[in-house]
Design a protein around this motif. Structure first.
Motif, PDB file in Angstrom:
ATOM      1  N   GLY A 110      56.408  61.617  69.455  1.00  0.00           N
ATOM      2  CA  GLY A 110      55.606  62.353  70.425  1.00  0.00           C
ATOM      3  C   GLY A 110      55.712  61.784  71.823  1.00  0.00           C
ATOM      4  N   LEU A 111      55.717  60.454  71.938  1.00  0.00           N
ATOM      5  CA  LEU A 111      55.799  59.828  73.254  1.00  0.00           C
ATOM      6  C   LEU A 111      57.177  60.019  73.877  1.00  0.00           C
ATOM      7  CD1 LEU A 111      53.856  56.477  72.700  1.00  0.00           C
ATOM      8  CD2 LEU A 111      52.993  58.738  73.350  1.00  0.00           C
ATOM      9  N   PRO A 153      49.201  49.674  75.404  1.00  0.00           N
ATOM     10  CA  PRO A 153      49.675  49.760  74.021  1.00  0.00           C
ATOM     11  C   PRO A 153      48.615  49.382  72.986  1.00  0.00           C
ATOM     12  CG  PRO A 153      51.316  48.698  75.413  1.00  0.00           C
ATOM     13  CD  PRO A 153      50.075  48.848  76.250  1.00  0.00           C
ATOM     14  N   ALA A 154      47.601  48.613  73.410  1.00  0.00           N
ATOM     15  CA  ALA A 154      46.532  48.253  72.476  1.00  0.00           C
ATOM     16  C   ALA A 154      45.797  49.487  71.972  1.00  0.00           C
ATOM     17  CB  ALA A 154      45.554  47.297  73.159  1.00  0.00           C
ATOM     18  N   LEU A 155      45.779  50.563  72.772  1.00  0.00           N
ATOM     19  CA  LEU A 155      45.145  51.810  72.335  1.00  0.00           C
ATOM     20  C   LEU A 155      45.812  52.340  71.077  1.00  0.00           C
ATOM     21  CD1 LEU A 155      43.350  54.369  72.766  1.00  0.00           C
ATOM     22  CD2 LEU A 155      45.204  55.268  74.175  1.00  0.00           C
ATOM     23  N   LEU A 156      47.146  52.371  71.079  1.00  0.00           N
ATOM     24  CA  LEU A 156      47.881  52.898  69.928  1.00  0.00           C
ATOM     25  C   LEU A 156      47.660  52.017  68.695  1.00  0.00           C
ATOM     26  CD1 LEU A 156      51.232  53.856  71.700  1.00  0.00           C
ATOM     27  CD2 LEU A 156      49.181  55.267  71.343  1.00  0.00           C
ATOM     28  N   THR A 157      47.691  50.710  68.891  1.00  0.00           N
ATOM     29  CA  THR A 157      47.478  49.797  67.770  1.00  0.00           C
ATOM     30  C   THR A 157      46.082  49.976  67.184  1.00  0.00           C
ATOM     31  OG1 THR A 157      48.987  48.176  68.740  1.00  0.00           O
ATOM     32  CG2 THR A 157      47.465  47.370  67.055  1.00  0.00           C
ATOM     33  N   GLY A 217      46.102  62.659  68.024  1.00  0.00           N
ATOM     34  CA  GLY A 217      45.150  62.197  69.023  1.00  0.00           C
ATOM     35  C   GLY A 217      45.699  61.054  69.852  1.00  0.00           C
ATOM     36  N   ALA A 218      46.407  60.139  69.195  1.00  0.00           N
ATOM     37  CA  ALA A 218      46.991  59.005  69.913  1.00  0.00           C
ATOM     38  C   ALA A 218      48.009  59.479  70.940  1.00  0.00           C
ATOM     39  CB  ALA A 218      47.642  58.037  68.922  1.00  0.00           C
TER      40      ALA A 218
END
Length: 246
Positions: free
Chosen positions: A109-110, A184-188, A169-170
């Motif tokens: 997606g990214l 990147p901490a959001l994805l983790t 959502g991510a």
């Protein structure tokens, strides 16, 4: 015996159908390429026709309207994603395999934001395609291995929905943020929240109580042939009831 003379079954008709399919695929790939390079606003009838090397009216011989073309582009996206999926025959463990699959979905997606928006902009766009169904089977296989090992905290269908929801959502949250706020901490954190919601820290079959054992046994039912169809159906109903109490 009479010889078949129906034109639809002649070599010329088959060649014509094959040629039409090649042109249709060229149009889809041209639209997908424009989408990737210039965004959704660039995907116009005139631009797609020029990129595909056809006259604009030709597009409407294959698609009723631009929404129909975008549906086909979404199906193309699912096929592209399916080709990128890596199925490790010997993963480190079912939970690590789940993490790897989630990471791959988010990475796709990214890397393809405009295509991803087309694929998931409409709730059910492209979901009837063979590629989407094949991708779901890979996901359900991962979930089934979790269930068979007693690692699954929730029902298999709910697990699939949670995995999909957190991955989408991510991606959409990340893409909505200004670049200097993309941590990147959001994805983790979202991935680990998904893992916590879907799996147990230890195999549930080692714990007291029937729910984990019921899920594990239910997952193994398709592999056995001792029970009749009616017996399997009844046992599955009982196990569903037990599993829902955990």
């Amino acid at each position: 015996m009479a010889t078949r003379t129906n034109r639809d079954h002649s070599p010329d008709a088959a060649a014509e159908a094959g040629g039409r399919e090649l042109i249709r695929q060229r149009v889809i790939e041209a639209a997908a390429d424009l989408l990737a390079r210039e965004g959704s606003s660039a995907v116009t009838t005139r631009a797609v026709a020029a990129a595909a090397g056809v006259q604009p009216p030709a597009i409407y011989r294959f698609f009723a309207d631009m929404d129909g073309l975008l549906d086909a582009v979404a199906e193309h996206g699912y096929a592209t994603f399916l080709a990128a999926k890596r199925v490790d025959p010997h993963p480190d463990g079912p939970i690590e395999d789940l993490r790897a699959g989630w990471d791959l979905a988010v990475e796709f997606g990214l890397a393809n934001p405009a295509l991803y928006a087309i694929m998931y902009g409409e709730p059910r766009r492209g979901t009837n395609s063979a590629a989407f169904r094949a991708g779901m089977q890979i996901l359900l296989g991962r979930i089934r291995r979790l269930a068979a090992g007693g690692w699954l905290r929730v029902d298999e269908q709910l697990a699939a929905a949670l995995i999909h929801a957190t991955a989408r959502g991510a991606v959409l949250t990340w893409l909505s943020l200004p670049e200097d706020q993309r941590n990147p901490a959001l994805l983790t954190a979202m991935r680990e929240s998904m893992v916590t919601a879907v799996t147990t820290e230890k195999p549930a079959v080692r714990h007291a109580g029937p729910a984990g054992a019921a899920r594990a046994l239910r997952a193994a039912l398709p592999e056995q042939t001792t029970l009749s169809d009616a017996e399997q159906h009844l046992l599955t109903e009982w196990l569903d009831r037990l599993a829902s109490d955990g």
